[in-house]
Design a protein around this motif. Structure first.
Motif, short mmCIF file in Angstrom:
data_model
loop_
_atom_site.label_atom_id
_atom_site.label_comp_id
_atom_site.label_asym_id
_atom_site.label_seq_id
_atom_site.Cartn_x
_atom_site.Cartn_y
_atom_site.Cartn_z
N PHE A 1 45.22 39.88 34.46
CA PHE A 1 45.65 41.26 34.23
C PHE A 1 44.52 42.10 33.62
O PHE A 1 44.75 42.97 32.79
CB PHE A 1 46.92 41.34 33.38
CG PHE A 1 46.87 40.68 32.03
CD1 PHE A 1 46.28 41.30 30.93
CD2 PHE A 1 47.48 39.45 31.83
CE1 PHE A 1 46.27 40.71 29.68
CE2 PHE A 1 47.48 38.85 30.58
CZ PHE A 1 46.87 39.49 29.50
N ASN B 1 43.02 44.50 34.81
CA ASN B 1 43.14 45.93 35.10
C ASN B 1 44.57 46.44 34.92
O ASN B 1 44.99 47.36 35.61
CB ASN B 1 42.63 46.26 36.51
CG ASN B 1 42.00 47.64 36.57
OD1 ASN B 1 41.22 48.00 35.69
ND2 ASN B 1 42.33 48.42 37.58
N SER B 2 45.28 45.85 33.96
CA SER B 2 46.61 46.33 33.60
C SER B 2 46.55 46.97 32.22
O SER B 2 46.50 46.26 31.21
CB SER B 2 47.63 45.18 33.58
OG SER B 2 48.84 45.60 32.96
N THR C 1 42.25 45.55 41.31
CA THR C 1 43.62 45.26 41.73
C THR C 1 44.23 44.09 40.94
O THR C 1 45.32 43.63 41.27
CB THR C 1 43.69 44.96 43.24
OG1 THR C 1 42.97 43.77 43.52
CG2 THR C 1 43.10 46.11 44.04
N THR D 1 46.19 43.41 38.37
CA THR D 1 47.10 44.16 37.50
C THR D 1 48.22 43.31 36.90
O THR D 1 49.21 43.85 36.40
CB THR D 1 47.70 45.33 38.28
OG1 THR D 1 48.24 44.86 39.53
CG2 THR D 1 46.64 46.38 38.59
#
Length: 483
Positions: A197, A199-200, A221, A223
């Motif tokens: 995660f 890029n979350s 991507t 996430t």
């Protein structure tokens, strides 16, 4: 278009290295397998990686007369974790070390080729193997193997929910770009291979903090879809606060470098492997530099030697070298430039002061960036002309470089950005890769592999994340198919 349903034995969510490994092995065991990927093509974080795998008992080790074994690998890995070693999952680490030799051979059998092994202390033996010609080779060869074996692969398909019945996961609900909504049933099980995660913002804010939430992941991507869906069923995330980063990275070139464009054909990789062993470094270096200078991390010794980090306006970004990535995360657009005066530039043009390095391959100096990354290398005789070229405020840049010579040359490297490369926050799993709930009970029908199913395993050091991706994916695929 309405919702429809399809039924398979095994549904794999995620088309990176771990998902492909799971799908291939489940199919080899006789299962009907569907692999779904939310992106237009397969790859995941595997395709973004440098491509290192640390393993023992490989043909490459034997060719160099290296005697090594999985037990020593298991004993050496905690040295990478340092003070965090008490948070490791010893049982999963044992599985990783015991089974990565077979996974490495499986990759060779699939057509993947490597150079190495390279030393990386505290490994007592050279164990790090780098893929040739680039990390896309994993996906290229494994996708071919998966399709040839009969795995059904569907890209542009985003899984939004795990479907349950009487407490058991029986499938996934998804939305496809061209086929509307669907419920995809997996009668034997669902395997989550959806990555980490990094890029979350939501998960990073919860586990790491508000500053970290602003930092992008190398894989935009990644996430945490798998972790989020499983948490909805009572699963728990371990080591969510641990990550590689944030660290400064050079922004990748708009046009891919030669090495990234090379097709991952087996013959080409074999030629590259031979070249590494037999060709003079003087001939290889220009080629290697195309790889080295793509999107790697600038050495923090640059700042210790007097280089200055400025934001996109030319304002100095102040912090200790190891905290500069955090500081840049609070600046507009999370972008900055590294400014070197003539003395610093001269120093980082030769050994032992390098701009960046790729593990086990070589070092890149300022002249390498000047030749191979003209898009991020800017030189000017004065700060005034440098500011004009980069669109910066001259007064801010002059203030940032106060006390430096009026005449250069000056060099700007950038833009750089703070990024997370990967994080350790995976779902709690047992040694059969079943996802566990908060009480430690298995959530029936649900499995997780790779970064999604890291289970508290600490994968510090180069080559361990990919090793776990292939080991865990292969094991889960076999286990679920055998039910």
């Amino acid at each position: 278009m309405g919702t429809h349903s399809e039924t398979y034995d095994v549904v794999v969510v995620g088309g990176g290295g771990s998902g492909l490994a799971a799908a291939i092995e489940a199919r080899a065991a006789g299962a009907r397998v569907l692999l779904v990927e939310k992106n237009p093509k397969l790859g995941g974080s595997t395709a973004w990686s440098i491509g290192s795998i640390s393993a023992t008992q490989t043909p490459h080790q034997r060719a160099k007369g290296i005697t090594d074994d999985p037990q020593h690998h298991w004993e050496d890995m905690p040295g990478f974790a340092g003070d965090l070693s008490d948070r490791d999952n010893d049982a999963l680490r044992k599985i990783l070390c015991d089974e990565v030799p077979a996974a490495f051979q499986w990759l060779l059998d699939s057509g993947v080729r490597f150079m190495g092994p390279m030393p990386e202390p505290p490994h007592r033996q050279p164990r790090m193997h780098n893929v040739l010609p680039n990390s896309r080779a994993f996906i290229y060869h494994l996708e071919r193997r998966a399709r040839k074996s009969g795995v059904i692969i569907r890209c542009n398909t985003h899984v939004s929910e795990l479907v349950t019945q009487d407490g058991r996961v029986i499938g996934v609900r998804c939305q496809g770009q061209h086929n509307g909504g669907a419920v995809l049933y997996g009668t034997k099980g669902v395997i989550l291979a959806a990555g980490d995660f990094t890029n979350s913002p939501e998960l990073k804010a919860r586990f790491m903090g508000p500053i970290e939430a602003k930092v992008e992941g190398v894989n935009m991507t990644a996430t945490g879809d798998g972790q989020t869906m499983a948490e909805g069923l009572g699963a728990t995330i371990l080591n969510g606060d641990l990550a590689l980063g944030p660290e400064l990275r050079f922004v990748p070139p708009l046009k891919e470098t030669l090495v990234r464009r090379l097709p991952p054909w087996r013959a080409l990789a074999a030629f590259m492997q031979w070249s590494m062993d037999h060709m003079p470094q003087a001939l290889l270096r220009p080629f290697l530099m195309q790889f080295l200078t793509t999107a790697l991390a600038p050495s923090l010794s640059l700042f210790e030697a007097g280089a200055v980090l400025v934001n996109q306006s030319g304002k100095a970004v102040h912090a200790r070298p190891e905290r500069l990535a955090y500081a840049l995360a609070g600046e507009p657009n999370n972008r900055g430039w590294i400014i070197l005066d003539h003395s610093v530039a001269s120093r980082f043009s030769r050994w032992p002061d390098f701009i960046s390095t790729a593990p086990g391959v070589a070092y890149a100096y300022l002249p390498d960036y000047a030749r191979n990354r003209k898009d991020i290398h800017t030189q000017a005789q004065t700060l005034e002309s440098l500011a004009e070229h980069l669109g910066m405020d001259e007064a801010l840049l002059q203030n940032a470089m106060e006390g430096r010579p009026a005449i250069g040359p000056y060099v700007a490297l950038g833009p750089v950005r703070p990024v997370f490369v990967h994080n350790e926050g995976g779902l709690k799993v047992d040694t059969s890769h079943r996802v566990l709930d908060r009480q430690g009970q298995a959530i029936e029908g649900l499995y997780a592999v790779g970064s999604t199913g890291q289970g508290g395993l600490l994968l510090k050091g180069h080559g361990h994340h990919l090793a776990w991706a292939f080991v865990s994916g292969r094991r889960a695929g076999k286990m679920v198919a055998s039910l």
